[in-house]
Scaffold this active site. Structure first.
Site, PDB file in Angstrom:
ATOM      1  CG  ASP A  45      -0.368  -0.120   2.523  1.00 19.91           C
ATOM      2  OD1 ASP A  45       0.876  -0.160   2.615  1.00 19.91           O
ATOM      3  OD2 ASP A  45      -1.124  -0.182   3.516  1.00 19.91           O
ATOM      4  CB  SER A  46       4.574   1.651  -0.146  1.00 17.73           C
ATOM      5  OG  SER A  46       4.750   0.512  -0.980  1.00 17.73           O
ATOM      6  CG  ASP A  84       0.867  -4.066   2.232  1.00 14.11           C
ATOM      7  OD1 ASP A  84       1.277  -4.961   2.990  1.00 14.11           O
ATOM      8  OD2 ASP A  84       1.532  -3.055   1.954  1.00 14.11           O
ATOM      9  CE  LYS A 112       3.550  -5.867   4.042  1.00  9.49           C
ATOM     10  NZ  LYS A 112       3.108  -4.634   4.759  1.00  9.49           N
ATOM     11  CD  GLU A 114       0.791  -1.547   7.809  1.00  5.24           C
ATOM     12  OE1 GLU A 114       0.528  -0.681   8.678  1.00  5.24           O
ATOM     13  OE2 GLU A 114       1.182  -1.252   6.667  1.00  5.24           O
ATOM     14  CD  GLU A 181       8.134   0.104   7.804  1.00  2.00           C
ATOM     15  OE1 GLU A 181       8.326   1.242   7.327  1.00  2.00           O
ATOM     16  OE2 GLU A 181       7.137  -0.592   7.519  1.00  2.00           O
TER      17      GLU A 181
END
Length: 266
Positions: A45-46, A84, A112, A114, A181
């Protein structure tokens, strides 16, 4: 390279060979990363920041993620595609299943998420239904407003102890991989040793099982001009993007990247 699977990544961890991962958002770069030997393509999602120009990842939708996953799939032949789940896409268990299905149907091999221990139920639910999950811990960009910015996590002993415990719990819940991270290098090394699943680092030192960078960062491309400490510009000294990608793979495999200067202390 042969097709990369979770079994491949687990074998690399057991052999002590570093895993290479880069973000990827389209077919052309997927093909280029394949040619360079990148084992995991993270459709992150970057993209909200490096492609869309937002100041965070929060505006990205599941539909946008699925679009880019499908684009990467069309250019990919060998790498494992990790996608993501964007902001609030896993707010409920029902949403988690629905949105994960969209990404898997678009071509992802793994999703993924978070967070921390609260992810356990979602991870268990997905794993039981055949969806491999990577748990993203430490600095979680979707929580930037709670964290107060993009800051190193796990520097005090209470945070470090909790992160170690959460990593083990998420593995037990069914996580097939961890991504750490902006975590102190020593803590990342401890977590990597404490779990049996592969651990990928970004700003987490050199002792994780593998490394990931944002594609645009490692090619020296930035809208803001701000370069995170953990980034190296692999275009420097290279005559092509393809050479830069190969240099990244080579340096990660040889454990020359990341260096001490790319990590954080407690």
């Amino acid at each position: 390279m042969p097709a990369i699977t979770l079994t491949t990544l687990q074998s690399l961890k057991q052999k002590g060979e570093k895993i290479t991962m880069l973000t990827c958002y389209d077919a052309t770069f997927a093909h280029a990363c394949n040619e360079a030997g990148v084992e995991v393509l993270l459709v992150g999602d970057s993209l909200g920041m490096v492609l869309q120009g937002h100041d965070s990842t929060l505006p990205v939708t599941t539909a946008e993620m699925a679009y880019h996953v499908a684009s990467v799939k069309r250019g990919n032949s060998d790498a494992l595609i990790l996608a993501d789940l964007p902001f609030m896409a896993n707010a409920t268990l029902e949403q988690t299943m629905t949105n994960s299905a969209l990404l898997m149907q678009a071509g992802a091999h793994m999703v993924k998420v978070e967070g921390a221990l609260w992810l356990a139920d979602s991870i268990r639910l997905l794993a039981e239904r055949g969806v491999p999950v990577c748990a993203h811990m430490g600095l979680t960009p979707q929580a930037v407003n709670i964290l107060g910015g993009y800051k190193v996590q796990g520097r005090n002993e209470n945070q470090a102890r909790q992160m170690r415990a959460d990593a083990i719990s998420l593995e037990q819940a069914g996580a097939a991989m961890l991504l750490l991270e902006c975590v102190p290098s020593e803590l990342a090394a401890e977590i990597t040793q404490a779990v049996k699943i592969p651990v990928i680092g970004i700003g987490a030192g050199s002792d994780t099982d593998g490394q990931v960078l944002v594609l645009h960062d490692m090619l020296g491309l930035s809208i803001s001009g701000r370069v995170p400490k953990f980034v190296k510009n692999f275009m420097q000294g290279q005559d092509s993007i393809q050479s830069a990608l190969k240099a990244y793979v080579s340096e990660v495999k040889a454990t020359t990247f990341p260096g001490i200067e790319h990590g954080f202390s407690a």
